[in-house]
Design a protein around this motif. Sequence first.
Motif: not given
Length: 179
Positions: A172-174, A105-108, A141-143, A132-133
């Motif tokens: 990373v993002c579209s 749970s390291g992303l948060t 990670i793309t909210t 981490l992507h």
Amino acid sequence: MFSNKAQLQKRTPENGTNRESFLSLLVDEFLHSTSYDGKCQVLANLANFAYDPINYQYIRDVGVLDIFLHVLKNETSHQLLHFAAAGICNLSCDPLNAEYIITQSGLTPLIKLLKLNHNDILADTITTLFYLHNSQTKSEITTAEIIQKIHEIQKSSDKRLANLATIYLQDVCSSEETI
């Protein structure tokens, strides 16, 4: 400079402490220190060890990743967060370490670091999120909130941050997410 086992053995005195034992001693010192400055110094040393891939297995074995994650999840000191974020960043390019960070749970806590006004922490965090992507983490990670924050960072006068943010948005993002 990256090391190999032969170089490490050559540089270690005959009766010297081996790398794993030394890292274990640092972990114990961090866990038992009551001094803030002592914790900062030990955490900085651990982050420096995380720079060399020869240390990755030792770092996993003695719990250094757990210390970095604990600091990210529980500390508010920018100095401690800086060293933990640097250590995580150094380790996250390794697939085993990346998987561990994600499963623990390291992303948060990493994403929360994007709210800080500390250029080094921001640079380490964006780089780590880039490492981490994957298909498993993309939605986290793309909210919209993260993309908005990355757009703000892209306008930074710090060229390193602006460039990292641009790369993040491009890679990373579209294209639909970055609008």
